[in-house]
Design a protein around this motif. Sequence first.
Motif, PDB file in Angstrom:
ATOM      1  N   ASN A 155       0.808  -1.217   0.000  1.00 48.86           N
ATOM      2  CA  ASN A 155       0.000   0.000   0.000  1.00 48.86           C
ATOM      3  C   ASN A 155       0.842   1.268   0.000  1.00 48.86           C
ATOM      4  O   ASN A 155       0.346   2.369  -0.249  1.00 48.86           O
ATOM      5  N   SER A 235      -7.980   6.645   3.617  1.00 50.04           N
ATOM      6  CA  SER A 235      -7.356   5.415   4.090  1.00 50.04           C
ATOM      7  C   SER A 235      -8.347   4.592   4.895  1.00 50.04           C
ATOM      8  O   SER A 235      -9.329   5.117   5.422  1.00 50.04           O
ATOM      9  N   HIS A 296      -4.005  -1.701  -7.280  1.00 46.15           N
ATOM     10  CA  HIS A 296      -2.838  -2.546  -7.028  1.00 46.15           C
ATOM     11  C   HIS A 296      -3.074  -3.968  -7.537  1.00 46.15           C
ATOM     12  O   HIS A 296      -4.123  -4.563  -7.286  1.00 46.15           O
ATOM     13  N   SER A 332       4.736  -2.183  -3.878  1.00 43.89           N
ATOM     14  CA  SER A 332       4.268  -0.801  -3.719  1.00 43.89           C
ATOM     15  C   SER A 332       4.158  -0.022  -5.024  1.00 43.89           C
ATOM     16  O   SER A 332       3.417   0.960  -5.094  1.00 43.89           O
ATOM     17  N   THR A 358      -4.507   1.107  -3.443  1.00 44.87           N
ATOM     18  CA  THR A 358      -3.516   0.114  -3.062  1.00 44.87           C
ATOM     19  C   THR A 358      -3.960  -0.556  -1.773  1.00 44.87           C
ATOM     20  O   THR A 358      -4.780  -0.017  -1.025  1.00 44.87           O
ATOM     21  N   MET A 359      -3.410  -1.712  -1.515  1.00 46.49           N
ATOM     22  CA  MET A 359      -3.723  -2.427  -0.275  1.00 46.49           C
ATOM     23  C   MET A 359      -2.512  -3.223   0.180  1.00 46.49           C
ATOM     24  O   MET A 359      -1.682  -3.635  -0.642  1.00 46.49           O
ATOM     25  N   THR A 364      -4.425  -2.697   5.289  1.00 45.61           N
ATOM     26  CA  THR A 364      -4.683  -1.313   4.928  1.00 45.61           C
ATOM     27  C   THR A 364      -5.132  -1.191   3.491  1.00 45.61           C
ATOM     28  O   THR A 364      -4.637  -1.894   2.617  1.00 45.61           O
ATOM     29  N   LEU A 365      -6.069  -0.281   3.257  1.00 40.78           N
ATOM     30  CA  LEU A 365      -6.407   0.166   1.917  1.00 40.78           C
ATOM     31  C   LEU A 365      -6.139   1.659   1.838  1.00 40.78           C
ATOM     32  O   LEU A 365      -6.522   2.414   2.741  1.00 40.78           O
ATOM     33  N   GLU A 366      -5.482   2.077   0.769  1.00 40.19           N
ATOM     34  CA  GLU A 366      -5.191   3.491   0.515  1.00 40.19           C
ATOM     35  C   GLU A 366      -5.806   3.877  -0.822  1.00 40.19           C
ATOM     36  O   GLU A 366      -5.769   3.096  -1.779  1.00 40.19           O
TER      37      GLU A 366
END
Length: 372
Positions: A155, A235, A296, A332, A358-359, A364-366
């Motif tokens: 992420n 986030s 991602h 990343s 992204t994760m 986490t997820l962003e």
Amino acid sequence: MTVSIERPVGLGLDPRTPLPPRIIGVGTAASGTTYTQQEVLDAFGITDPKVTSVFANSAIDTRHLTLPEPNEEGIRAPEAQGDLLDKHKAVAVEMGADALRACLKRAGAELSDLRHLCVVTTTGFLAPGLSAHLIRELGIDRHCSRSDIVGMGCNAGLNALGVVAGWATAHPGELAAVVCTEACSAAYVMDDTMRTAVVNSLFGDGAGAVALVAGSRPDETAPAPQGPTVLKFASCLIPEAIDAMRYDWDREQDRFSFFLDPQIPYVVGAHAEIVVDRLLEGTGLRRSDIDHWLVHSGGKKVIDAVIVNLGLTRHDLRHTVGVLRDYGNVSSGSFLFSYERLLDEQVAKPGEFGVLMTMGPGSTLETALVQW
């Protein structure tokens, strides 16, 4: 030609503040040797049907990897942790340098224009960090400010983009870059366990770079740089899944190794709607207003879960699917590979919106909202 951007309700900016930054360049790179999934199995000497089925069903055709050379008996011996760290330094610097050069060329900029460099990695640790090594390797001005984001996982590219977007906004007109460089070959454990199979079937070496410049104030005459404007971030941390994705010390192997819980694609997918709705809150936008989705390339099941939970199509995530097929999960920087493919299509039109997602570990997820 400068594109005039109309912002949705809720995203209007105070005319006394600088315009938010634009993405003006992107570049990618990978390590030198490409392997098919069968070639990876052969390199590891793995024939267990359960393990081979994980590779066969990965939706990955090829990956770039830096594996140890076979000895006279054709065996690739496991590398000591110190050797893996040396590999990380060498491969990450080489790929990162190539990605940054490609990014700045696309942006019409030179290395001498760079004023801030942020480098992201999870596949190794150095002090000083990769940013210092890249500055020395490329001959970047010693006064270029720098930062390193280490250990945040897949992420982290969007975490870095958020931080550097803030730097660019505070320094209007000055060029900043994020480099995500992941030598995933330096994080491999070579055995035939199912824990290892999931990781070894998925990750590849790769680097992505993105350049940012904040525009001038509306009352200034200097033209704003071209590229999509970075409007907003959101986030979502899933504390109960903090151990579902991790990179920690494997006592049996006497080295660091990745762990991915088999349920993580479904956990991430179930939270995708939450974080996207938060991202769009107050903008006047709905998911159906998003023209471009750059997600991602976390794996086939992750992609499928995002599609189902957000009500998207395979076409919406065509770049994500294509990057997974051709490179595997490059951690990343994966979303930058997808962004580059979107730019190469030349289909994004002024005024259209995109969501970057992204994760990774945390879990986490962003997300980020951009507008052309």
